[in-house]
Design a protein around this motif. Structure first.
Motif, mmCIF file in Angstrom:
data_model
loop_
_atom_site.group_PDB
_atom_site.id
_atom_site.type_symbol
_atom_site.label_atom_id
_atom_site.label_comp_id
_atom_site.label_asym_id
_atom_site.label_seq_id
_atom_site.Cartn_x
_atom_site.Cartn_y
_atom_site.Cartn_z
ATOM 1 N N LEU A 197 -1.122 -4.739 -3.733
ATOM 2 C CA LEU A 197 -2.312 -5.523 -3.394
ATOM 3 C C LEU A 197 -3.273 -4.717 -2.539
ATOM 4 N N LEU A 198 -2.756 -4.018 -1.538
ATOM 5 C CA LEU A 198 -3.628 -3.236 -0.658
ATOM 6 C C LEU A 198 -4.346 -2.135 -1.427
ATOM 7 N N ALA A 199 -3.695 -1.603 -2.464
ATOM 8 C CA ALA A 199 -4.321 -0.527 -3.243
ATOM 9 C C ALA A 199 -5.577 -0.994 -3.968
ATOM 10 N N THR A 200 -5.734 -2.298 -4.153
ATOM 11 C CA THR A 200 -6.905 -2.801 -4.884
ATOM 12 C C THR A 200 -8.176 -2.780 -4.045
ATOM 13 N N VAL A 201 -8.058 -2.529 -2.743
ATOM 14 C CA VAL A 201 -9.264 -2.517 -1.891
ATOM 15 C C VAL A 201 -9.451 -1.183 -1.188
#
Length: 821
Positions: A414-418
């Protein structure tokens, strides 16, 4: 008074009502003559005497310990020492207190002290949560304890607190005091209400006192040693809890909150409340319909139960949604069946929270708003876009809603998406994620640092979020992660990603753009690696169609999809069908990228290994050597692709009878794979198995067995013991054992391998045929007539999947001929 030497008859007459010798004998379970004898000569044993004392105490004839001791001294056949039980009969009953709360099983609901302020009735339909009730009891036993029930809106936090009060409130002699913290400005009003005449009765004219003095009196009472339970419902602020929580005294505090992040200095136990178990959801839905006419026939049939199960799944087992759905079906049972309601929910697609059943109800056990979307909006509206952390939290939330709802989601994904690929995602997103998980409860935390967004929350966020980039960002991150995991070929991490890869691919596919095609292709390859061949073939065909429509028939992306399609056929044992896609892919890559490109090498490797299965060994070797040359020129020896081709080439050489060369290639492949691949890798296990076969062909049965046992252990670790790759190693081990003369052990391995292949791949798969042939060959060697059946089944599969001149068909026919002769 009786003239007998003891006092038995005396106290018999003073029971309420008085007892005769006959009724006394009946109460004691004795014969009447026994009572007559006792009254004459005394009770013969301490147990008999104690039974008399207990009865006389129960019937009111003996009221204190002194009288009981006097009776004991003169009423036995001889003087017996007074037992401890005599004093225990008159010991004062222990007053209930928090430390005596049971933690092995929840107590039955009971009245709470009359001084309590408890506005909520017990919900008679409350279902499940036994473990949570016990956890709260254990947490609130100690003085000065504060426990917080946390979870998303609708998780049943207030319901659990209410159930706890009605079951465990009896253990708080100072009473239970329920205060709503939903409106921080009104907390003081709720606190002051606790001091009124019908509750704590802190002053004869309490209602006439100044408001601030009312509050002070209540807070002073809360500081007393007397155990009380304070319930702070919907408390979302640490400062507010710190302000109203008594600093000393016997009070315990129970908080309900969306917030999961509390200072340990304030809260001693945080209980995270998740969705109900499915069985509990079904029980709750059925409870709402229990009193309806024909409830058993309408709501307990197998079809209805299946529909209720699906309804619970659509609602994510969220207690509030289940309550509203159950009420809705009960009110409309004459016109709405469970199947019809399920169709309505599914008709809303990912917006089930907008269904009218979830937007209002007739009765609320908690007096909270009966509206799913508004329950979520209370948290969502607290995110302020003008605050950088909250702005990032909104972006994370929009992206989390694009993953598969209700499924475990790795935090890093999830963090990689931002974040940028080379940035530290934790440095940028940790605070924002803490807002969503710890402060607002919009995302749940799970074991191992994983996350989970409830499916109804995901639908709500998709409806309200204004982030046009979210879906694309998630698709690109999931695609990159799928490519990485597919390269490693480890099934467990792939299965974690599977639901998310499926979800984003399903969303992207209707767009028929390049990203959608890439997702279809990567999903297809992963499905092949996870043995879902038919589905893989369908998804890859979808990728191929999109690429051909976008790029034309001769583009490298089309060739990539063709290669995957060939692999889908090959893994199903459809070798002839795989040939055309492989050959076309090779031709496209040679024209578009050149004869020495690594994609050309991949095609040569795929086609070469396929040609081996088609009995074209010379052509297979030529393609594999070409692939090896290209990859070595580009990457050198230390490359997973080089090792793959070496392993394939070694296996082909083995079957051509070139055992020494095959062994060299396979040893080199094993050395490379052990260096460049993760431990316990499927590819390494395959090379170990191939090496075992070479040593077997060379007559080194001990060495062959060692390699096969290593391969089997590795495959059991990677795939589990019931996978067809493990079955391949079992078959290879069986061949070694058969050669060593251990036919019983060989038979056991082959029977198990066959069972695995039939159950996982089906009767008509090439892997099944190989096991059937080996088992038939073994039984033939044992002179067992059952060999014919196995060999005929193998021949039928070979005839269906292989060309008529294939050596496997000839080999089985030769074995059947030996049986016939």
């Amino acid at each position: 008074m009786s003239s007998s030497p003891n006092r038995i008859a005396y106290y018999r007459d003073r029971c309420h009502p008085p007892l005769t010798q006959k009724t006394l004998s009946q109460a004691l379970g004795k014969h009447v003559n026994t009572v007559v004898l006792w009254e004459k000569r005394g009770a013969p044993a301490p147990a008999d005497l104690l039974q008399l004392v207990e009865l006389f105490v129960e019937r009111g004839a003996v009221s204190d310990e002194t009288t009981a001791r006097r009776f004991w001294e003169v009423s036995g056949r001889k003087r017996f020492p007074a037992p401890p039980e005599l004093a225990q009969l008159f010991a004062p009953a222990a007053s209930p207190c928090p430390k005596s709360m049971p933690v092995d099983a929840p107590p039955q609901p009971a009245a709470i002290p009359a001084s309590s302020l408890m506005p909520l009735h017990r919900n008679r339909l409350f279902t499940g949560r036994a473990a949570e009730l016990l956890a709260l009891a254990a947490a609130l036993r100690e003085s000065d304890a504060t426990a917080a029930i946390c979870g998303i809106g609708g998780a049943g936090k207030t319901q659990l607190a209410c159930e706890f009060v009605h079951r465990y409130g009896q253990f708080f002699p100072g009473g239970v005091f329920w205060v709503s913290f939903g409106d921080p400005a009104a907390v003081a009003d709720g606190v002051a209400a606790c001091g009124r005449a019908e509750n704590l009765a802190l002053h004869p004219d309490f209602d006439s006192l100044p408001f601030d003095r009312q509050v002070r009196l209540v807070r002073a009472a809360w500081r007393e040693p007397l155990p009380r339970l304070l319930v702070f419902d919907n408390c979302e602020d640490e400062a507010l809890l710190a302000e109203w929580r008594p600093p000393t005294g016997g009070c315990r505090v129970l908080v309900t909150s969306r917030r999961a992040r509390w200072s340990p200095a304030l809260v001693s136990q945080v209980l995270r409340l998740h969705a109900l178990e499915r069985a509990e959801s079904l029980a709750l839905l059925r409870a709402y319909c229990a009193n309806l006419p024909d409830a058993e026939s309408v709501f307990a049939s197998p079809a209805a139960l299946a529909d209720l199960d699906a309804i619970a799944a659509e609602l994510g087992d969220l207690p509030l949604a289940l309550h509203m759905a159950g009420s809705y079906m009960a009110h409309r049972y004459l016109s709405l069946s469970p199947a019809s309601y399920l169709d309505e929910l599914r008709g809303a697609q990912d917006q089930a929270h907008t269904h009218s059943s979830l937007q209002g109800g007739d009765f609320s056990p908690t007096r909270h708003d009966q509206h799913i979307a508004r329950a979520f909006a209370l948290s969502y509206r607290r995110l302020r876009p003008e605050v950088p952390t909250d702005l990032l939290a909104l972006r994370l939330l929009a992206r989390a809603a694009c993953f598969a709802p209700g499924e475990t989601l790795p935090c890093a994904l999830l963090l990689a998406t931002v974040t940028a690929p080379d940035a530290d995602p934790h440095a940028l997103g940790e605070d924002a994620l803490t807002r969503l998980v710890g402060d607002l409860g919009l995302i749940e935390s799970r074991e191992g640092g994983a996350l989970r967004m409830h499916r109804l929350v995901a639908g709500f966020v998709r409806a309200v979020a204004d982030d046009a980039e979210a879906q694309t960002a998630v698709e690109r991150v999931v695609l990159a992660e799928a490519q990485r995991l597919n390269e490693d070929r480890l099934p467990i991490p792939m299965r974690v990603l599977q639901p998310h890869l499926r979800a984003v691919t399903s969303t992207a596919a209707p767009r028929t753009d390049a990203l959608a095609a890439d997702l279809c292709a990567e999903l297809g390859w992963q499905l092949i690696l996870l043995d879902m061949f038919s589905e893989a073939q369908r998804v890859i065909a979808q990728s191929l169609a999109i690429h051909e429509a976008l790029r034309g028939p001769d583009h490298p992306d089309v060739a990539t999809s063709l290669s995957l399609l060939g692999l889908a056929y090959q893994f199903q044992g459809s070798f002839a069908a795989a040939r055309a896609p492989f050959e076309r892919a090779l031709a496209i890559h040679e024209r578009a990228l050149g004869p020495d490109h690594i994609e050309t090498a991949t095609d040569c490797n795929n086609l070469g290994y396929l040609l081996f299965h088609l009995d074209e060994h010379a052509a297979a070797c030529a393609h594999l050597r070409r692939a090896l040359l290209i990859r070595r020129q580009n990457f050198g020896l230390k490359d997973a692709g080089v090792a793959r081709t070496l392993s394939n080439l070694g296996y082909v050489l083995l079957h051509r009878g070139e055992h020494a060369r095959a062994r060299r290639y396979l040893k080199l492949a094993l050395a490379i794979r052990e260096q460049v691949l993760p431990a316990n890798n499927p590819a390494t296990a395959q090379t170990l198995n191939n090496l075992g076969e070479v040593l077997f062909a060379q007559g080194d049965y001990v060495g062959a067995r060692r390699y096969h046992e290593r391969a089997l252990a590795m495959r059991n670790t990677v795939f589990g013991p019931n996978h067809f790759h493990a079955a391949e190693s079992m078959r290879s081990l069986a061949h070694v054992l058969q050669a060593q003369g251990d036919l019983a052990a060989a038979h056991t391995y082959l029977e198990r391998a066959l069972t695995i292949c039939v159950s996982t791949l089906g009767e008509r798969h090439i892997e099944t045929a190989w096991k059937l042939e080996s088992l038939g060959d073994l039984l033939l060697a044992q002179g067992d007539a059952a060999a014919r059946g196995y060999l005929e089944r193998a021949l039928a599969i070979y005839t269906e999947l292989l060309h008529p001149g294939h050596h496997k068909i000839a080999a089985v026919r030769e074995l059947l001929g030996r049986i016939a002769s």
